[in-house]
Motif scaffolding. Sequence first.
Motif, PDB file in Angstrom:
ATOM      1  N   THR A  99      54.470  77.148  -4.250  1.00 34.96           N
ATOM      2  CA  THR A  99      55.545  78.466  -4.126  1.00 34.96           C
ATOM      3  C   THR A  99      55.963  78.623  -5.749  1.00 34.96           C
ATOM      4  O   THR A  99      55.288  78.162  -6.550  1.00 34.96           O
TER       5      THR A  99
ATOM      6  N   ALA B 262      47.408  77.938  -6.619  1.00 32.07           N
ATOM      7  CA  ALA B 262      48.007  79.112  -5.653  1.00 32.07           C
ATOM      8  C   ALA B 262      48.037  79.256  -4.280  1.00 32.07           C
ATOM      9  O   ALA B 262      49.023  79.860  -3.880  1.00 32.07           O
ATOM     10  N   LYS B 263      47.630  78.434  -3.413  1.00 31.49           N
ATOM     11  CA  LYS B 263      47.450  78.137  -2.047  1.00 31.49           C
ATOM     12  C   LYS B 263      48.377  77.746  -1.615  1.00 31.49           C
ATOM     13  O   LYS B 263      49.600  77.917  -0.853  1.00 31.49           O
ATOM     14  N   LYS B 264      48.879  76.767  -2.251  1.00 29.07           N
ATOM     15  CA  LYS B 264      50.009  75.497  -2.391  1.00 29.07           C
ATOM     16  C   LYS B 264      51.453  75.900  -2.961  1.00 29.07           C
ATOM     17  O   LYS B 264      52.141  74.521  -2.461  1.00 29.07           O
TER      18      LYS B 264
ATOM     19  N   GLU C 125      43.043  78.339  -8.103  1.00 29.01           N
ATOM     20  CA  GLU C 125      42.738  78.700  -6.297  1.00 29.01           C
ATOM     21  C   GLU C 125      43.298  77.826  -4.979  1.00 29.01           C
ATOM     22  O   GLU C 125      44.527  77.961  -4.427  1.00 29.01           O
ATOM     23  N   VAL C 126      43.144  76.365  -5.684  1.00 31.00           N
ATOM     24  CA  VAL C 126      43.685  75.818  -4.916  1.00 31.00           C
ATOM     25  C   VAL C 126      45.615  75.545  -5.275  1.00 31.00           C
ATOM     26  O   VAL C 126      45.964  75.422  -4.604  1.00 31.00           O
TER      27      VAL C 126
END
Length: 186
Positions: A166, A162-164, A159-160
Amino acid sequence: MRLTFSALIAGLVASPAFAAGDVFFSLNNTDFIVLLAFILFIGVLFYFKVPSLLSGMLDNRAEGIKSELDEARALREEAQTLLASYERKQQEVKDQADRIVTAAKAEATEAADQARADLEKSIERRLAAAEEQIGSAQAAAVKEVRDQAIVIAVAAAKEVIAKKMTAAEGNALIASAIADVDSKLH
């Protein structure tokens, strides 16, 4: 026999009846008749050998009594021997019973000691099995906690990331991981 008969007649002649001076040899004299009857009776006894028969009977009776006494003595000795034998057997049986009781007590003590030792071994085995089960359960719990922590960490990292991250950075990271795995496998 003649000597005793003569002595008897001499004793009668010297009796007080002769000394009295009366006519003693008369059939009217009762003392003389009694004397004649007595002498006749003694004579008949000697003629039919009654004294020897009586002494023979007494000798036979004495021998019978002696043989009965000897038999009684032999029976007494046999009874004493038998009694001693029975007493000896009784003592042997008592000793054997004592040995049996002693052996039974020893066997019972030995069986109790063996049962105690077997019980201790059984308890030790059960404790070891319980400790092994506890250790196994503990290891399983630790593994499950680790697996769960890994799953949570991976999910959180995903999740982390995937958010940060590219798409280009993700492709570069995947290529780097493949190369790293390839170098570790070969």
